[in-house]
Design a protein around this motif. Structure first.
Motif, PDB file in Angstrom:
ATOM      1  N   HIS A 158      -0.260   4.256   2.426  1.00 16.72           N
ATOM      2  CA  HIS A 158       0.124   5.542   1.843  1.00 16.72           C
ATOM      3  C   HIS A 158      -0.778   5.897   0.649  1.00 16.72           C
ATOM      4  O   HIS A 158      -1.199   7.055   0.504  1.00 16.72           O
ATOM      5  CB  HIS A 158       1.581   5.484   1.399  1.00 16.72           C
ATOM      6  CG  HIS A 158       2.089   6.750   0.794  1.00 16.72           C
ATOM      7  ND1 HIS A 158       2.377   7.873   1.528  1.00 16.72           N
ATOM      8  CD2 HIS A 158       2.327   7.082  -0.506  1.00 16.72           C
ATOM      9  CE1 HIS A 158       2.791   8.841   0.726  1.00 16.72           C
ATOM     10  NE2 HIS A 158       2.769   8.384  -0.511  1.00 16.72           N
ATOM     11  N   ALA A 159      -1.073   4.908  -0.184  1.00 16.19           N
ATOM     12  CA  ALA A 159      -1.932   5.158  -1.343  1.00 16.19           C
ATOM     13  C   ALA A 159      -3.332   5.586  -0.911  1.00 16.19           C
ATOM     14  O   ALA A 159      -3.921   6.522  -1.473  1.00 16.19           O
ATOM     15  CB  ALA A 159      -2.004   3.913  -2.223  1.00 16.19           C
ATOM     16  N   VAL A 160      -3.878   4.906   0.089  1.00 23.48           N
ATOM     17  CA  VAL A 160      -5.226   5.235   0.567  1.00 23.48           C
ATOM     18  C   VAL A 160      -5.249   6.624   1.197  1.00 23.48           C
ATOM     19  O   VAL A 160      -6.161   7.428   0.942  1.00 23.48           O
ATOM     20  CB  VAL A 160      -5.712   4.160   1.558  1.00 23.48           C
ATOM     21  CG1 VAL A 160      -6.999   4.603   2.256  1.00 23.48           C
ATOM     22  CG2 VAL A 160      -5.942   2.845   0.823  1.00 23.48           C
ATOM     23  N   GLY A 180      -3.112  -4.514  -4.325  1.00 25.59           N
ATOM     24  CA  GLY A 180      -4.542  -4.264  -4.486  1.00 25.59           C
ATOM     25  C   GLY A 180      -5.343  -4.760  -3.294  1.00 25.59           C
ATOM     26  O   GLY A 180      -6.261  -4.079  -2.809  1.00 25.59           O
ATOM     27  N   LEU A 181      -5.010  -5.951  -2.802  1.00 25.08           N
ATOM     28  CA  LEU A 181      -5.750  -6.514  -1.666  1.00 25.08           C
ATOM     29  C   LEU A 181      -5.448  -5.761  -0.372  1.00 25.08           C
ATOM     30  O   LEU A 181      -6.338  -5.566   0.463  1.00 25.08           O
ATOM     31  CB  LEU A 181      -5.431  -7.993  -1.520  1.00 25.08           C
ATOM     32  CG  LEU A 181      -5.959  -8.886  -2.657  1.00 25.08           C
ATOM     33  CD1 LEU A 181      -5.497 -10.324  -2.463  1.00 25.08           C
ATOM     34  CD2 LEU A 181      -7.476  -8.826  -2.752  1.00 25.08           C
ATOM     35  N   LEU A 182      -4.209  -5.342  -0.183  1.00 25.13           N
ATOM     36  CA  LEU A 182      -3.896  -4.541   1.001  1.00 25.13           C
ATOM     37  C   LEU A 182      -4.575  -3.176   0.927  1.00 25.13           C
ATOM     38  O   LEU A 182      -5.015  -2.631   1.954  1.00 25.13           O
ATOM     39  CB  LEU A 182      -2.383  -4.388   1.142  1.00 25.13           C
ATOM     40  CG  LEU A 182      -1.663  -5.646   1.647  1.00 25.13           C
ATOM     41  CD1 LEU A 182      -0.163  -5.553   1.388  1.00 25.13           C
ATOM     42  CD2 LEU A 182      -1.926  -5.874   3.133  1.00 25.13           C
ATOM     43  N   THR A 183      -4.697  -2.624  -0.273  1.00 26.94           N
ATOM     44  CA  THR A 183      -5.455  -1.381  -0.444  1.00 26.94           C
ATOM     45  C   THR A 183      -6.915  -1.592  -0.056  1.00 26.94           C
ATOM     46  O   THR A 183      -7.526  -0.753   0.622  1.00 26.94           O
ATOM     47  CB  THR A 183      -5.342  -0.892  -1.899  1.00 26.94           C
ATOM     48  OG1 THR A 183      -3.959  -0.631  -2.208  1.00 26.94           O
ATOM     49  CG2 THR A 183      -6.156   0.372  -2.130  1.00 26.94           C
ATOM     50  N   LEU A 184      -7.475  -2.728  -0.465  1.00 24.49           N
ATOM     51  CA  LEU A 184      -8.842  -3.083  -0.069  1.00 24.49           C
ATOM     52  C   LEU A 184      -8.970  -3.121   1.456  1.00 24.49           C
ATOM     53  O   LEU A 184      -9.919  -2.555   2.030  1.00 24.49           O
ATOM     54  CB  LEU A 184      -9.207  -4.440  -0.668  1.00 24.49           C
ATOM     55  CG  LEU A 184     -10.443  -5.155  -0.106  1.00 24.49           C
ATOM     56  CD1 LEU A 184     -11.704  -4.363  -0.402  1.00 24.49           C
ATOM     57  CD2 LEU A 184     -10.538  -6.573  -0.688  1.00 24.49           C
ATOM     58  N   LEU A 185      -8.046  -3.781   2.119  1.00 25.29           N
ATOM     59  CA  LEU A 185      -8.119  -3.896   3.574  1.00 25.29           C
ATOM     60  C   LEU A 185      -8.063  -2.525   4.246  1.00 25.29           C
ATOM     61  O   LEU A 185      -8.807  -2.248   5.195  1.00 25.29           O
ATOM     62  CB  LEU A 185      -6.986  -4.780   4.087  1.00 25.29           C
ATOM     63  CG  LEU A 185      -7.126  -6.279   3.797  1.00 25.29           C
ATOM     64  CD1 LEU A 185      -5.840  -7.014   4.167  1.00 25.29           C
ATOM     65  CD2 LEU A 185      -8.309  -6.870   4.550  1.00 25.29           C
ATOM     66  N   TRP A 186      -7.207  -1.642   3.755  1.00 25.55           N
ATOM     67  CA  TRP A 186      -7.115  -0.309   4.348  1.00 25.55           C
ATOM     68  C   TRP A 186      -8.355   0.524   4.047  1.00 25.55           C
ATOM     69  O   TRP A 186      -8.821   1.294   4.908  1.00 25.55           O
ATOM     70  CB  TRP A 186      -5.861   0.416   3.874  1.00 25.55           C
ATOM     71  CG  TRP A 186      -4.638   0.054   4.644  1.00 25.55           C
ATOM     72  CD1 TRP A 186      -3.534  -0.614   4.197  1.00 25.55           C
ATOM     73  CD2 TRP A 186      -4.381   0.339   6.034  1.00 25.55           C
ATOM     74  NE1 TRP A 186      -2.618  -0.767   5.199  1.00 25.55           N
ATOM     75  CE2 TRP A 186      -3.099  -0.192   6.345  1.00 25.55           C
ATOM     76  CE3 TRP A 186      -5.105   0.977   7.037  1.00 25.55           C
ATOM     77  CZ2 TRP A 186      -2.547  -0.091   7.615  1.00 25.55           C
ATOM     78  CZ3 TRP A 186      -4.550   1.083   8.313  1.00 25.55           C
ATOM     79  CH2 TRP A 186      -3.289   0.555   8.590  1.00 25.55           C
ATOM     80  N   LEU A 289       4.125   6.811  -4.367  1.00 28.25           N
ATOM     81  CA  LEU A 289       5.344   6.017  -4.186  1.00 28.25           C
ATOM     82  C   LEU A 289       5.631   5.871  -2.706  1.00 28.25           C
ATOM     83  O   LEU A 289       5.632   6.845  -1.954  1.00 28.25           O
ATOM     84  CB  LEU A 289       6.535   6.706  -4.865  1.00 28.25           C
ATOM     85  CG  LEU A 289       7.921   6.094  -4.598  1.00 28.25           C
ATOM     86  CD1 LEU A 289       8.037   4.727  -5.251  1.00 28.25           C
ATOM     87  CD2 LEU A 289       9.021   7.025  -5.098  1.00 28.25           C
ATOM     88  N   GLY A 290       5.877   4.634  -2.276  1.00 27.59           N
ATOM     89  CA  GLY A 290       6.400   4.389  -0.947  1.00 27.59           C
ATOM     90  C   GLY A 290       5.473   4.786   0.179  1.00 27.59           C
ATOM     91  O   GLY A 290       4.256   4.587   0.113  1.00 27.59           O
ATOM     92  N   TYR A 291       6.057   5.407   1.232  1.00 32.76           N
ATOM     93  CA  TYR A 291       5.356   5.668   2.473  1.00 32.76           C
ATOM     94  C   TYR A 291       6.276   6.501   3.348  1.00 32.76           C
ATOM     95  O   TYR A 291       7.482   6.662   3.066  1.00 32.76           O
ATOM     96  CB  TYR A 291       5.027   4.352   3.206  1.00 32.76           C
ATOM     97  CG  TYR A 291       6.148   3.348   3.083  1.00 32.76           C
ATOM     98  CD1 TYR A 291       7.291   3.437   3.878  1.00 32.76           C
ATOM     99  CD2 TYR A 291       6.117   2.357   2.096  1.00 32.76           C
ATOM    100  CE1 TYR A 291       8.344   2.569   3.708  1.00 32.76           C
ATOM    101  CE2 TYR A 291       7.171   1.482   1.935  1.00 32.76           C
ATOM    102  CZ  TYR A 291       8.286   1.593   2.748  1.00 32.76           C
ATOM    103  OH  TYR A 291       9.346   0.742   2.580  1.00 32.76           O
ATOM    104  N   GLU A 298       2.802   2.554  11.536  1.00 34.05           N
ATOM    105  CA  GLU A 298       1.364   2.322  11.680  1.00 34.05           C
ATOM    106  C   GLU A 298       0.968   0.988  11.049  1.00 34.05           C
ATOM    107  O   GLU A 298       0.109   0.265  11.578  1.00 34.05           O
ATOM    108  CB  GLU A 298       0.582   3.464  11.043  1.00 34.05           C
ATOM    109  CG  GLU A 298      -0.925   3.340  11.224  1.00 34.05           C
ATOM    110  CD  GLU A 298      -1.704   4.514  10.657  1.00 34.05           C
ATOM    111  OE1 GLU A 298      -2.954   4.407  10.605  1.00 34.05           O
ATOM    112  OE2 GLU A 298      -1.089   5.526  10.276  1.00 34.05           O
ATOM    113  N   ALA A 299       1.586   0.657   9.926  1.00 30.56           N
ATOM    114  CA  ALA A 299       1.290  -0.621   9.272  1.00 30.56           C
ATOM    115  C   ALA A 299       1.672  -1.790  10.172  1.00 30.56           C
ATOM    116  O   ALA A 299       0.909  -2.751  10.318  1.00 30.56           O
ATOM    117  CB  ALA A 299       2.022  -0.701   7.933  1.00 30.56           C
ATOM    118  N   LEU A 300       2.853  -1.720  10.785  1.00 30.98           N
ATOM    119  CA  LEU A 300       3.270  -2.794  11.686  1.00 30.98           C
ATOM    120  C   LEU A 300       2.295  -2.923  12.853  1.00 30.98           C
ATOM    121  O   LEU A 300       1.889  -4.029  13.218  1.00 30.98           O
ATOM    122  CB  LEU A 300       4.682  -2.522  12.212  1.00 30.98           C
ATOM    123  CG  LEU A 300       5.203  -3.518  13.264  1.00 30.98           C
ATOM    124  CD1 LEU A 300       5.281  -4.928  12.703  1.00 30.98           C
ATOM    125  CD2 LEU A 300       6.559  -3.070  13.805  1.00 30.98           C
TER     126      LEU A 300
END
Length: 342
Positions: A158-160, A180-186, A289-291, A298-300
């Motif tokens: 959601h942030a990306v 932060g790391l999940l943001t990197l991956l996305w 905030l959130g998603y 989509e994340a799953l």
């Protein structure tokens, strides 16, 4: 059932009544639950968080009563044990995840938050109640400890998407914790070619490099501004994923003119910044905030098919009995994502 209870300022494992599913609900046994940084902060700043939440919405967390106690835990995968009326299609043994809310037309906001309600215990317990219409079946072959990351993975997605960086944008992520790391991956999945990560803890910088960061920085010992300049100049997009006083101001200092600061980290206390700097640099600051439900799904799917692989982030698993000590450590930088397996 056993659960980790927060009552006032006390955090302890105790026995509570196992909940029963109502209409369109299932009872599910928790298989794995991620420890969220928000929970670590809530255990310390609960009263402050409640005050701010109710400033934003007087009905916010209306079912929260710290004197009665709350069982936190909202990043989880569970196994259906029993179904209430109307939910019989979900058979026992089915692994599921869900957006962590329970619809309730009588609740002021129409839902209760799983993990932030004194009425419904969260997943730092052995069982949870889940809403059948919101359930997603976990694909076979996806390990529990990865399926439990669906919720924070959706937060990062959601942030990306909110930031909308272009592939040619240079991006800085402040903080190499799980978000932060999940943001990197996305970001890398979305095709962003250059992503820098600033993180003072060496183990987490190492994880960032392993997960695809093009540049890692130690803000405690390095001149981050100079390193970024050498890498091409101030980044047009900065994700603030730390959430402590001072980091939002640092993000505004580091981002380029007419840049965007995306605030993902949740600072629990008042902070200070220099508005004139933002005006002079024509900055956009966006809080996220959130998603959405679609982003959660989509994340799953991305975890299941390997498009997003956060396995190296899971540095430790613990039991319910170990949870109080984990919370007292308040985010040991040697750890990244800690998973509870009740």
């Amino acid at each position: 059932m056993r659960a980790l209870m927060l009552r006032g300022n006390d955090l302890f494992v105790t026995e509570i009544e196992r909940p029963a599913p109502g209409p369109d609900q299932v009872l599910a046994r928790v298989r794995a639950c991620g420890i969220c940084g928000s929970d670590l902060h809530f255990a310390r700043y609960a009263e402050d968080m409640l005050r701010v939440t109710r400033r934003a919405d007087p009905a916010g967390w209306s079912a929260m009563d710290l004197a009665q106690g709350v069982v936190m835990g909202h990043e989880f995968v569970a196994e259906v044990v029993a179904a209430g009326p109307g939910a019989e299609a979900w058979t026992p043994g089915t692994r599921v995840v869900s957006v962590p809310v329970l619809p309730d037309p009588e609740a002021p906001q129409g839902v209760h938050s799983i993990g932030y309600s004194s009425r419904y215990p969260g997943a730092y317990g052995e069982y949870v109640i889940m809403a059948a219409p919101l359930l997603l079946r976990v694909p076979d072959g996806l390990p529990d400890r990865i399926a439990a990351l669906t919720e924070p993975c959706a937060v990062a997605l959601h942030a990306v998407r909110a930031a909308g960086p272009r592939p040619e944008d240079r991006v800085l992520i402040m903080g190499a914790g799980p978000i932060g790391l999940l943001t990197l991956l996305w970001l890398k999945r979305e095709g962003v070619k250059h992503v820098a990560v600033s993180e003072p803890a060496a183990p987490r910088r190492g994880l960032a490099a392993r997960l695809g960061a093009d540049l890692t920085l130690d803000p405690a010992t390095e001149d981050v501004t100079a390193r970024l300049a050498a890498a091409g100049g101030p980044p047009p997009v900065v994700f603030e994923c730390v959430g402590v006083p001072g980091t939002l101001q640092q993000a505004m200092d580091l981002v380029g003119r007419r840049g965007r600061v995306v605030v993902v980290g949740v600072c629990m206390t008042e902070d200070r910044l220099t508005p004139m700097l933002g005006i002079l640099k024509h900055l956009s600051v966006q809080f996220v905030l959130g998603y959405t439900r679609a982003e959660f799904a989509e994340a799953l799917a991305a975890l299941a098919d390997g498009r997003i692989d956060p396995a190296p982030m899971v540095t430790r698993t613990v039991t319910l009995a170990e949870l109080p000590a984990v919370f007292r450590a308040l985010g040991n930088p040697e750890d990244c994502k800690v998973i509870v397996e009740p």
